[in-house]
Design a protein around this motif. Structure first.
Motif, PDB file in Angstrom:
ATOM      1  N   LYS A  72       0.839  -1.203   0.000  1.00  0.00           N
ATOM      2  CA  LYS A  72       0.000   0.000   0.000  1.00  0.00           C
ATOM      3  C   LYS A  72       0.869   1.246   0.000  1.00  0.00           C
ATOM      4  O   LYS A  72       0.600   2.209  -0.724  1.00  0.00           O
ATOM      5  CB  LYS A  72      -0.901   0.026   1.240  1.00  0.00           C
ATOM      6  N   ARG A  73       1.908   1.237   0.804  1.00  0.00           N
ATOM      7  CA  ARG A  73       2.793   2.414   0.882  1.00  0.00           C
ATOM      8  C   ARG A  73       3.484   2.661  -0.452  1.00  0.00           C
ATOM      9  O   ARG A  73       3.580   3.800  -0.908  1.00  0.00           O
ATOM     10  CB  ARG A  73       3.832   2.208   2.003  1.00  0.00           C
ATOM     11  N   ARG A  74       3.953   1.587  -1.096  1.00  0.00           N
ATOM     12  CA  ARG A  74       4.613   1.750  -2.402  1.00  0.00           C
ATOM     13  C   ARG A  74       3.648   2.318  -3.446  1.00  0.00           C
ATOM     14  O   ARG A  74       4.005   3.209  -4.216  1.00  0.00           O
ATOM     15  CB  ARG A  74       5.171   0.408  -2.877  1.00  0.00           C
ATOM     16  N   ARG A  76       0.980   4.129  -2.901  1.00  0.00           N
ATOM     17  CA  ARG A  76       0.655   5.520  -2.563  1.00  0.00           C
ATOM     18  C   ARG A  76       1.802   6.456  -2.941  1.00  0.00           C
ATOM     19  O   ARG A  76       1.567   7.578  -3.403  1.00  0.00           O
ATOM     20  CB  ARG A  76       0.317   5.643  -1.081  1.00  0.00           C
ATOM     21  N   CYS A  77       3.031   6.005  -2.762  1.00  0.00           N
ATOM     22  CA  CYS A  77       4.181   6.820  -3.185  1.00  0.00           C
ATOM     23  C   CYS A  77       4.202   6.971  -4.700  1.00  0.00           C
ATOM     24  O   CYS A  77       4.527   8.035  -5.226  1.00  0.00           O
ATOM     25  CB  CYS A  77       5.482   6.210  -2.681  1.00  0.00           C
ATOM     26  N   PRO A 104      -0.985   7.168   6.230  1.00  0.00           N
ATOM     27  CA  PRO A 104       0.014   6.250   6.785  1.00  0.00           C
ATOM     28  C   PRO A 104      -0.157   4.833   6.196  1.00  0.00           C
ATOM     29  O   PRO A 104      -1.246   4.470   5.764  1.00  0.00           O
ATOM     30  CB  PRO A 104      -0.279   6.251   8.287  1.00  0.00           C
ATOM     31  N   PHE A 105       0.900   4.060   6.204  1.00  0.00           N
ATOM     32  CA  PHE A 105       0.873   2.746   5.564  1.00  0.00           C
ATOM     33  C   PHE A 105      -0.054   1.767   6.266  1.00  0.00           C
ATOM     34  O   PHE A 105      -0.519   0.801   5.677  1.00  0.00           O
ATOM     35  CB  PHE A 105       2.287   2.160   5.449  1.00  0.00           C
TER      36      PHE A 105
END
Length: 107
Positions: A72-74, A76-77, A104-105
């Protein structure tokens, strides 16, 4: 690959739990007598193998959860790095992309 390695290590720890020493009632041939087997199962209600398998499944779920959060973090980045034209193509405004990308992740 990582999850498989962790499960393998846990299972090998279970099989080598005795540390090479003979267990009480062990004749040295590596086999447990029927009374020893009953005693091991009756102490906790389950065999050590079942406990180890449950722990391994729990550990695998935990690692999969961490992998999902990192994915998810990747993504979103990557959303933050899109150009205005690319965002327009997928129907997202710059403000929506920024709001989503800064979450936040674990969310």
């Amino acid at each position: 690959m990582t999850i498989l390695y962790i499960v393998t290590v846990i299972e090998s720890m279970h099989t080598s739990r005795s540390g090479g020493r003979a267990a009480l009632g062990d004749k040295g041939d590596g086999k447990m007598g029927s009374i020893d087997t009953i005693n091991v199962r009756s102490r906790s209600g389950t065999s050590n193998g079942a406990v180890t398998q449950r722990f391994a499944r729990l550990l695998v779920k935990f690692v999969e959860g961490i992998e999902l959060m990192l994915e998810k973090r990747r993504s979103r980045c990557a959303l933050l790095e899109l150009t205005d034209e690319q965002l327009k193509d997928i129907g997202i405004s710059r403000a929506d992309a920024a709001r989503e990308g800064l979450r936040p992740f674990w969310d």
